[in-house]
Design a protein around this motif. Structure first.
Motif, PDB file in Angstrom:
ATOM      1  N   LEU A  24       0.832  -1.218   0.000  1.00  0.00           N
ATOM      2  CA  LEU A  24       0.000   0.000   0.000  1.00  0.00           C
ATOM      3  C   LEU A  24       0.860   1.259   0.000  1.00  0.00           C
ATOM      4  N   VAL A  25       1.877   1.255   0.880  1.00  0.00           N
ATOM      5  CA  VAL A  25       2.791   2.411   0.942  1.00  0.00           C
ATOM      6  C   VAL A  25       3.455   2.614  -0.419  1.00  0.00           C
ATOM      7  N   ASP A  26       3.992   1.521  -0.968  1.00  0.00           N
ATOM      8  CA  ASP A  26       4.689   1.613  -2.255  1.00  0.00           C
ATOM      9  C   ASP A  26       3.773   2.221  -3.313  1.00  0.00           C
ATOM     10  N   LEU A  27       2.534   1.728  -3.328  1.00  0.00           N
ATOM     11  CA  LEU A  27       1.609   2.182  -4.372  1.00  0.00           C
ATOM     12  C   LEU A  27       1.210   3.640  -4.195  1.00  0.00           C
ATOM     13  N   LYS A  28       1.061   4.061  -2.938  1.00  0.00           N
ATOM     14  CA  LYS A  28       0.701   5.473  -2.694  1.00  0.00           C
ATOM     15  C   LYS A  28       1.846   6.374  -3.161  1.00  0.00           C
ATOM     16  N   LEU A  29       3.069   5.977  -2.802  1.00  0.00           N
ATOM     17  CA  LEU A  29       4.224   6.806  -3.198  1.00  0.00           C
ATOM     18  C   LEU A  29       4.367   6.804  -4.719  1.00  0.00           C
ATOM     19  N   PHE A  30       4.192   5.636  -5.312  1.00  0.00           N
ATOM     20  CA  PHE A  30       4.261   5.489  -6.772  1.00  0.00           C
ATOM     21  C   PHE A  30       3.207   6.370  -7.446  1.00  0.00           C
ATOM     22  N   GLN A  53      -1.873   9.824   1.464  1.00  0.00           N
ATOM     23  CA  GLN A  53      -2.213   9.461   2.846  1.00  0.00           C
ATOM     24  C   GLN A  53      -1.424   8.213   3.245  1.00  0.00           C
ATOM     25  N   ASN A  54      -0.880   8.267   4.448  1.00  0.00           N
ATOM     26  CA  ASN A  54      -0.008   7.175   4.897  1.00  0.00           C
ATOM     27  C   ASN A  54      -0.797   5.975   5.419  1.00  0.00           C
ATOM     28  N   PRO A  55      -0.624   4.812   4.765  1.00  0.00           N
ATOM     29  CA  PRO A  55      -1.298   3.607   5.253  1.00  0.00           C
ATOM     30  C   PRO A  55      -0.394   2.766   6.179  1.00  0.00           C
ATOM     31  N   LEU A  56       0.893   3.138   6.298  1.00  0.00           N
ATOM     32  CA  LEU A  56       1.840   2.305   7.050  1.00  0.00           C
ATOM     33  C   LEU A  56       1.419   2.236   8.523  1.00  0.00           C
ATOM     34  N   MET A  89      -2.598  10.768   7.322  1.00  0.00           N
ATOM     35  CA  MET A  89      -2.569   9.291   7.303  1.00  0.00           C
ATOM     36  C   MET A  89      -3.984   8.765   7.150  1.00  0.00           C
ATOM     37  N   HIS A  90      -4.083   7.516   6.729  1.00  0.00           N
ATOM     38  CA  HIS A  90      -5.369   6.827   6.856  1.00  0.00           C
ATOM     39  C   HIS A  90      -5.408   6.394   8.310  1.00  0.00           C
TER      40      HIS A  90
END
Ligand code: ARG
Length: 431
Positions: free
Chosen positions: A113-119, A191-194, A220-221
């Motif tokens: 999820l983090v990777d995809l948000k940043l991407f 938004q940060n899902p981590l 963040m989420h």
């Protein structure tokens, strides 16, 4: 070897089927995976789950991996499932046990999820940048050709005077709305899902505010389940924005194909920008804009494809979501290619200033002449009838004088105001 290996290897066919294209597609996520891990370990150290020394060696090694990725030397080994596993294996291979500590309080579910948000954040910005360059080109062509008339159509029948300035300017302004869609999608991605881990959080006292700050997320989420549900939703917002850009671009591509046709002959390109026929020696075809139209039409299916992929998925992580990458990754590349190609082609477009003088377009001036009579005192309906009868009896002679002054009309394109709207819209995404 799997992260979840417990002494048996899965069946080869099962492995190939479930890993799918991940080994290739995940390469595009590698730098973001490292970025997420750097934030995660800094946070783990701050809550006492790593020592300062461990943080140092892990950070150094992640920096090495990041450099490897930038050099294009990072690959996902056969038998390794995905980028998340590959990074952890590299760390463990090089650092031993300390590498095994990195995954505390985290799951591949929130990692991807983090990777995809940043991407997505990066790609949406890239798309906005490409849109902005095309916008500038449309605006400069609009100004350059603002005095060159062309027929305007309704029902694809000759209607009223238009101009090349109005035509190019229309696509510029239309792109402003697309940028607003991109910026809305950016907001959803930012938004940060981590910390949502597998989707239900962790019993470690994770400092999610810290990782939000470290990765530069806007917020963040908060709810960990909502964080997991954002997979698919983020892509869907981005897909809608991409589809919106594609609809503008696809429509312009159609206009160009039509206006290049001999029956219109409004625009042309130097020979080297057209393509030929294997049998008809005279052909100069608009293949570039046909391919662009086709690609943009396909890109408009994106939101639908994503809606179908996520329809009826139950709460929490489901492996179906992996397939989203197959849909989204080629799409983000394709839309940027189409935008860049269009900007490049427009650098060579030639407009035909004479086209409008052909008598087949005479009737586009009827409203001008009705209005002229109206301004000289004749009631509009009477003026309409007078010109209408001239047309009916084949006696109509256009005066060919066009005088439009209101905002957004041929004589007052409002290029500067539209530019200002675009700058505001771009500021929301490009900062
Ligand atoms: N490749 C996976 C994806 O893109 C990563 C997450 C795997 N998680 C799992 N529980 N199997 O979804």
């Amino acid at each position: 070897m799997k992260l979840w290996s417990k002494g048996f290897e899965p069946d080869k066919m099962i492995e190939e089927f479930t890993v799918g294209n991940d080994r290739e597609l995940d390469l595009q996520l590698a730098r973001y995976d490292v970025q997420g891990s750097l934030a995660h370990i800094a946070m783990l150290e701050s809550i006492g789950l790593l020592t300062a020394d461990e943080l140092k060696v892990l950070t150094d090694e992640l920096d090495n991996i990041a450099a490897m990725i930038e050099r294009g030397e990072f690959t996902i080994a056969p038998g390794v499932e995905d980028v998340h596993s590959q990074v952890e294996f590299l760390l463990t291979e090089r650092l031993g046990d300390v590498g095994k500590k990195i995954h505390s309080g985290r799951s591949r579910n929130d990692q991807v999820l983090v990777d995809l948000k940043l991407f997505m954040r990066d790609k949406l910005r890239d798309i906005a940048g490409a849109v902005s360059r095309l916008f500038d080109k449309f605006q400069s062509l609009s100004e350059e050709h603002k005095d060159v008339l062309m027929p305007g159509y309704t029902h694809l029948q000759v209607a009223m005077p238009s101009s090349f300035g109005l035509w190019f300017g229309a696509y510029a302004e239309s792109l402003v709305d697309d940028v607003r869609m991109l910026s809305a999608a950016y907001c959803v991605a930012n938004q940060n899902p981590l910390g949502s881990a597998a989707g239900y959080g962790s019993s470690f006292p994770l400092d999610r505010e810290m990782t939000t700050r470290l990765m530069g997320f806007g917020t963040m989420h908060y709810n960990v389940v909502a964080a997991q549900m954002s997979r698919g939703k983020t892509e869907r917002a981005a897909a809608m924005a991409i589809a919106s850009v594609a609809s503008t671009l696809g429509r312009f591509a159609m206009d160009v194909c039509m206006f290049m046709c001999q029956n219109f002959g409004f625009v042309s390109f130097p020979d080297e920008f057209t393509t030929g026929s294997s049998i008809m020696p005279h052909k100069k075809n608009p293949d570039v804009f046909e391919i662009m139209r086709g690609k943009c039409n396909r890109l408009q299916c994106l939101p639908n494809e994503i809606a179908m992929l996520t329809a009826n998925l139950p709460l929490g992580y489901n492996r179906d979501l992996q397939l989203m990458k197959d849909i989204m990754f080629p799409a983000v590349t394709e839309i940027v290619q189409c935008l860049e190609m269009c900007t490049m082609m427009l650098g060579h477009i030639k407009v035909n200033a004479d086209a409008v003088n052909d008598s087949r377009y005479d009737y586009m001036f009827t409203v001008e002449d009705v209005n002229r009579l109206t301004l000289s005192g004749m009631p509009f309906r009477e003026a309409y009838k007078t010109i209408g009868l001239q047309v009916q009896h084949g006696e109509y002679k256009p005066t060919r004088e066009v005088h439009h002054t209101h905002h957004g009309s041929i004589g007052n394109l409002c290029t500067a105001q539209i530019k200002q709207k675009m700058q505001q819209a771009l500021a929301d995404i490009l900062g």
